[in-house]
Motif scaffolding. Structure first.
Motif, PDB file in Angstrom:
ATOM      1  N   SER A  68      -9.142  11.355   9.042  1.00  0.00           N
ATOM      2  CA  SER A  68     -10.556  12.014   7.221  1.00  0.00           C
ATOM      3  C   SER A  68     -11.437  11.124   8.167  1.00  0.00           C
ATOM      4  O   SER A  68     -12.314  11.608   6.965  1.00  0.00           O
ATOM      5  N   ALA A  69     -12.124  10.519   8.504  1.00  0.00           N
ATOM      6  CA  ALA A  69     -13.323   9.724   9.271  1.00  0.00           C
ATOM      7  C   ALA A  69     -13.671   9.662  10.547  1.00  0.00           C
ATOM      8  O   ALA A  69     -13.175   8.651  11.505  1.00  0.00           O
ATOM      9  N   PRO A  70     -13.678  10.591  11.110  1.00  0.00           N
ATOM     10  CA  PRO A  70     -14.035  10.739  11.833  1.00  0.00           C
ATOM     11  C   PRO A  70     -15.034  10.258  13.066  1.00  0.00           C
ATOM     12  O   PRO A  70     -15.515  10.183  12.374  1.00  0.00           O
ATOM     13  N   CYS A  71     -14.709   9.200  13.848  1.00  0.00           N
ATOM     14  CA  CYS A  71     -15.686   8.404  15.525  1.00  0.00           C
ATOM     15  C   CYS A  71     -15.817  10.120  15.796  1.00  0.00           C
ATOM     16  O   CYS A  71     -16.233  11.058  16.115  1.00  0.00           O
ATOM     17  N   GLY A  72     -16.770   8.751  16.728  1.00  0.00           N
ATOM     18  CA  GLY A  72     -17.482  10.323  18.010  1.00  0.00           C
ATOM     19  C   GLY A  72     -16.446  10.396  18.901  1.00  0.00           C
ATOM     20  O   GLY A  72     -16.949  11.355  19.711  1.00  0.00           O
ATOM     21  N   ARG A  73     -15.409   9.684  18.820  1.00  0.00           N
ATOM     22  CA  ARG A  73     -14.511   9.862  20.164  1.00  0.00           C
ATOM     23  C   ARG A  73     -13.340  11.005  19.396  1.00  0.00           C
ATOM     24  O   ARG A  73     -12.700  11.629  20.483  1.00  0.00           O
ATOM     25  N   ALA A  74     -13.612  11.413  18.268  1.00  0.00           N
ATOM     26  CA  ALA A  74     -12.828  12.939  17.880  1.00  0.00           C
ATOM     27  C   ALA A  74     -12.952  14.014  18.820  1.00  0.00           C
ATOM     28  O   ALA A  74     -12.346  14.806  19.197  1.00  0.00           O
ATOM     29  N   ARG A  75     -14.223  14.020  19.778  1.00  0.00           N
ATOM     30  CA  ARG A  75     -14.066  15.369  20.153  1.00  0.00           C
ATOM     31  C   ARG A  75     -14.038  14.847  21.777  1.00  0.00           C
ATOM     32  O   ARG A  75     -14.662  15.478  22.628  1.00  0.00           O
ATOM     33  N   GLU A  76     -13.698  13.883  22.165  1.00  0.00           N
ATOM     34  CA  GLU A  76     -13.720  13.688  23.641  1.00  0.00           C
ATOM     35  C   GLU A  76     -12.265  13.541  23.745  1.00  0.00           C
ATOM     36  O   GLU A  76     -11.594  12.653  23.155  1.00  0.00           O
ATOM     37  N   LEU A  77     -12.460  13.888  25.552  1.00  0.00           N
ATOM     38  CA  LEU A  77     -10.417  13.656  25.511  1.00  0.00           C
ATOM     39  C   LEU A  77     -10.610  12.361  26.337  1.00  0.00           C
ATOM     40  O   LEU A  77     -11.477  12.476  27.272  1.00  0.00           O
ATOM     41  N   PRO A  78      -9.201  11.548  25.997  1.00  0.00           N
ATOM     42  CA  PRO A  78      -9.116  10.423  27.594  1.00  0.00           C
ATOM     43  C   PRO A  78      -9.370  11.020  29.270  1.00  0.00           C
ATOM     44  O   PRO A  78      -9.036  11.908  28.697  1.00  0.00           O
ATOM     45  N   PRO A  79     -10.004   9.821  29.406  1.00  0.00           N
ATOM     46  CA  PRO A  79     -10.503  10.356  30.568  1.00  0.00           C
ATOM     47  C   PRO A  79      -9.388  10.146  31.245  1.00  0.00           C
ATOM     48  O   PRO A  79      -8.930  11.415  32.156  1.00  0.00           O
ATOM     49  N   ASP A  80      -8.003   9.772  31.718  1.00  0.00           N
ATOM     50  CA  ASP A  80      -7.093  10.019  32.240  1.00  0.00           C
ATOM     51  C   ASP A  80      -5.569  10.680  31.317  1.00  0.00           C
ATOM     52  O   ASP A  80      -5.047  11.615  32.157  1.00  0.00           O
ATOM     53  N   GLY A  81      -6.215  11.605  30.434  1.00  0.00           N
ATOM     54  CA  GLY A  81      -5.651  12.774  29.566  1.00  0.00           C
ATOM     55  C   GLY A  81      -4.223  12.559  28.951  1.00  0.00           C
ATOM     56  O   GLY A  81      -3.836  13.243  28.301  1.00  0.00           O
ATOM     57  N   VAL A  82      -4.475  10.813  28.877  1.00  0.00           N
ATOM     58  CA  VAL A  82      -3.074  10.081  27.899  1.00  0.00           C
ATOM     59  C   VAL A  82      -3.927   9.931  26.244  1.00  0.00           C
ATOM     60  O   VAL A  82      -4.628   8.504  25.991  1.00  0.00           O
ATOM     61  N   VAL A  83      -3.626  10.241  25.532  1.00  0.00           N
ATOM     62  CA  VAL A  83      -3.819  10.130  24.472  1.00  0.00           C
ATOM     63  C   VAL A  83      -3.668   8.707  23.982  1.00  0.00           C
ATOM     64  O   VAL A  83      -2.746   7.858  24.515  1.00  0.00           O
ATOM     65  N   ARG A  84      -4.457   8.008  23.123  1.00  0.00           N
ATOM     66  CA  ARG A  84      -4.394   6.559  22.740  1.00  0.00           C
ATOM     67  C   ARG A  84      -3.892   6.457  21.266  1.00  0.00           C
ATOM     68  O   ARG A  84      -4.477   7.364  20.022  1.00  0.00           O
ATOM     69  N   GLU A  85      -4.252   5.339  20.753  1.00  0.00           N
ATOM     70  CA  GLU A  85      -3.559   4.392  19.310  1.00  0.00           C
ATOM     71  C   GLU A  85      -5.204   4.519  18.522  1.00  0.00           C
ATOM     72  O   GLU A  85      -6.015   3.895  19.564  1.00  0.00           O
ATOM     73  N   CYS A  86      -5.292   4.627  17.735  1.00  0.00           N
ATOM     74  CA  CYS A  86      -6.413   4.246  17.243  1.00  0.00           C
ATOM     75  C   CYS A  86      -6.039   3.312  15.962  1.00  0.00           C
ATOM     76  O   CYS A  86      -5.666   3.774  14.916  1.00  0.00           O
TER      77      CYS A  86
END
Length: 109
Positions: A68-86
């Motif tokens: 509900s409060a996205p940062c700039g990373r919400a539009r980026e895929l991780p470089p290695d394709g593995v989703v991360r925790e935030c």
């Protein structure tokens, strides 16, 4: 990662502060973080302030979850394709409020 953190930026985490709002009647800056103008009226003259913009709830590409409060990373895929925790993720409050914030379908960012 930035060398210095701008609290209004929102690039690597949601913005930490809200931008002050200028009253269209008297010109005073109302600081929301100090409690001024939260009810929609100017702290100095009592005039009506413009509505604050809110960010829509999106599916974050960085984590793969809704935020509900996205940062700039919400539009980026991780470089290695593995989703991360935030650590700064803000989950949607409830389904009714979540639907109101969508601009597009649930898979669009």
């Amino acid at each position: 990662m930035c060398l210095t953190c701008n609290p209004y930026c929102g690039r690597c985490h949601p913005p930490r502060k809200h931008r002050p709002m200028r009253c269209p009647h008297c010109g005073k800056m109302n600081d929301y973080d100090a409690g001024e103008g939260v009810d929609g009226t100017c702290a100095a003259c009592g005039g009506t302030l413009p509505k604050r913009r809110t960010q829509p709830t999106v599916r974050c590409k960085w984590t793969g979850q809704f935020c509900s409060a996205p940062c700039g990373r919400a539009r980026e895929l991780p470089p290695d394709g593995v989703v991360r925790e935030c650590a700064d993720r803000v989950p949607p409050v409830d389904a009714r409020e979540f639907v109101k914030t969508l601009r597009h379908g649930p898979n669009d960012v």
